[in-house]
Write a protein that holds these residues in place. Structure first.
Motif, PDB file in Angstrom:
ATOM      1  N   CYS A  29      -3.845  15.684  -3.943  1.00  0.00           N
ATOM      2  CA  CYS A  29      -4.004  14.278  -4.953  1.00  0.00           C
ATOM      3  C   CYS A  29      -3.806  14.688  -6.479  1.00  0.00           C
ATOM      4  CB  CYS A  29      -5.279  13.668  -4.502  1.00  0.00           C
ATOM      5  SG  CYS A  29      -5.388  13.074  -2.832  1.00  0.00           S
ATOM      6  N   PHE A  30      -4.434  15.465  -6.965  1.00  0.00           N
ATOM      7  CA  PHE A  30      -4.544  15.447  -8.365  1.00  0.00           C
ATOM      8  C   PHE A  30      -4.096  16.804  -9.226  1.00  0.00           C
ATOM      9  CE2 PHE A  30      -8.371  13.094  -6.837  1.00  0.00           C
ATOM     10  CZ  PHE A  30      -8.201  11.889  -7.312  1.00  0.00           C
ATOM     11  N   PHE A  73     -12.819   9.351 -12.105  1.00  0.00           N
ATOM     12  CA  PHE A  73     -11.493   9.870 -12.736  1.00  0.00           C
ATOM     13  C   PHE A  73     -10.775   8.657 -13.234  1.00  0.00           C
ATOM     14  CE2 PHE A  73     -11.832  12.419  -9.073  1.00  0.00           C
ATOM     15  CZ  PHE A  73     -11.425  13.650  -9.117  1.00  0.00           C
ATOM     16  N   SER A  75      -7.190   6.589 -14.107  1.00  0.00           N
ATOM     17  CA  SER A  75      -5.690   6.555 -13.476  1.00  0.00           C
ATOM     18  C   SER A  75      -5.215   5.401 -14.434  1.00  0.00           C
ATOM     19  CB  SER A  75      -5.805   6.152 -12.050  1.00  0.00           C
ATOM     20  OG  SER A  75      -4.413   6.010 -11.682  1.00  0.00           O
ATOM     21  N   THR A  76      -3.808   5.609 -14.800  1.00  0.00           N
ATOM     22  CA  THR A  76      -3.042   4.557 -15.516  1.00  0.00           C
ATOM     23  C   THR A  76      -2.231   3.893 -14.145  1.00  0.00           C
ATOM     24  OG1 THR A  76      -1.193   6.393 -15.405  1.00  0.00           O
ATOM     25  CG2 THR A  76      -2.455   6.056 -17.540  1.00  0.00           C
ATOM     26  N   LEU A  78      -3.576   2.657 -10.638  1.00  0.00           N
ATOM     27  CA  LEU A  78      -4.782   2.679  -9.678  1.00  0.00           C
ATOM     28  C   LEU A  78      -4.281   2.785  -8.290  1.00  0.00           C
ATOM     29  CD1 LEU A  78      -7.955   2.875  -9.664  1.00  0.00           C
ATOM     30  CD2 LEU A  78      -7.970   0.357  -9.359  1.00  0.00           C
ATOM     31  N   ASP A  80      -1.364   3.457  -6.952  1.00  0.00           N
ATOM     32  CA  ASP A  80      -0.745   4.667  -6.580  1.00  0.00           C
ATOM     33  C   ASP A  80      -1.700   5.726  -6.238  1.00  0.00           C
ATOM     34  OD1 ASP A  80       1.543   3.550  -6.951  1.00  0.00           O
ATOM     35  OD2 ASP A  80       2.116   4.365  -9.015  1.00  0.00           O
ATOM     36  N   THR A  81      -2.787   5.858  -7.143  1.00  0.00           N
ATOM     37  CA  THR A  81      -3.672   6.936  -6.855  1.00  0.00           C
ATOM     38  C   THR A  81      -4.591   6.674  -5.545  1.00  0.00           C
ATOM     39  OG1 THR A  81      -3.939   7.236  -9.271  1.00  0.00           O
ATOM     40  CG2 THR A  81      -5.895   8.221  -7.911  1.00  0.00           C
ATOM     41  N   LYS A  84      -2.450   7.841  -2.602  1.00  0.00           N
ATOM     42  CA  LYS A  84      -2.380   9.364  -2.606  1.00  0.00           C
ATOM     43  C   LYS A  84      -3.820   9.897  -1.981  1.00  0.00           C
ATOM     44  CE  LYS A  84      -1.590  10.808  -6.709  1.00  0.00           C
ATOM     45  NZ  LYS A  84      -1.498  11.744  -7.906  1.00  0.00           N
ATOM     46  N   ARG A 104     -12.111  -0.645 -10.261  1.00  0.00           N
ATOM     47  CA  ARG A 104     -12.397   1.144  -9.645  1.00  0.00           C
ATOM     48  C   ARG A 104     -12.524   0.861  -8.194  1.00  0.00           C
ATOM     49  NH1 ARG A 104     -17.997   2.730 -12.012  1.00  0.00           N
ATOM     50  NH2 ARG A 104     -19.158   2.241 -10.150  1.00  0.00           N
ATOM     51  N   VAL A 117     -12.311   6.342  -9.004  1.00  0.00           N
ATOM     52  CA  VAL A 117     -11.117   6.270  -9.956  1.00  0.00           C
ATOM     53  C   VAL A 117     -11.116   4.993 -10.458  1.00  0.00           C
ATOM     54  CG1 VAL A 117      -8.579   6.618 -10.036  1.00  0.00           C
ATOM     55  CG2 VAL A 117      -9.851   7.630  -8.465  1.00  0.00           C
ATOM     56  N   ALA A 119      -9.476   2.076 -13.684  1.00  0.00           N
ATOM     57  CA  ALA A 119      -8.237   2.003 -14.264  1.00  0.00           C
ATOM     58  C   ALA A 119      -8.598   0.906 -15.300  1.00  0.00           C
ATOM     59  CB  ALA A 119      -7.048   1.740 -13.747  1.00  0.00           C
TER      60      ALA A 119
END
Length: 120
Positions: A29-30, A73, A75-76, A78, A80-81, A84, A104, A117, A119
């Motif tokens: 993932c990261f 975390f 994320s630019t 969100l 997509d993250t 994943k 988030r 997460v 953004a």
């Protein structure tokens, strides 16, 4: 000479019920890399994670329901993250929601530890 690390958060440790699955999850993932220190401890580096830390073998899990601090975390991208996290076995425990300053979601890793997460 002053040491910029003095009295700053420097290292985080998390329990891991399934250390192997937890490592695979964070690698996928990261992009984290791990260094094993025996069969019950594995560390990750700030170069990938943003802060040094590690996972130790334990039947416990760090969640906000049991009073744990929440590691968040950024994320630019969100969505997509989120995809994943889902694709690699994370469990979304709070779907994406808005808050002042961004959006988030919260998830648990394969060992049950809660993260979030966000953004802008």
């Amino acid at each position: 000479m002053a040491d910029g690390r003095h009295e700053r958060v420097n290292y985080l440790e998390f329990p891991a019920k399934d250390l192997a699955a937890t490592k695979v999850f964070f690698e996928a993932c990261f992009g984290w890399k791990f260094t094993d220190y025996g069969p019950t401890y594995s560390s990750f580096a700030a170069s990938e994670a943003g802060l040094d830390g590690g996972f130790f073998q334990s039947e416990l899990a760090a969640t906000t329901d049991n009073g744990s601090a929440l590691v968040v975390f950024f994320s630019t991208a969100l969505e997509d993250t989120l995809e994943k996290v889902r694709a690699h076995g994370g469990n979304v425990v709070k779907p994406t929601f808005s808050f002042p300053g961004g959006r988030r979601f919260h998830f648990t890793d394969p060992s049950g530890n809660e993260f979030a997460v966000w953004a802008e």
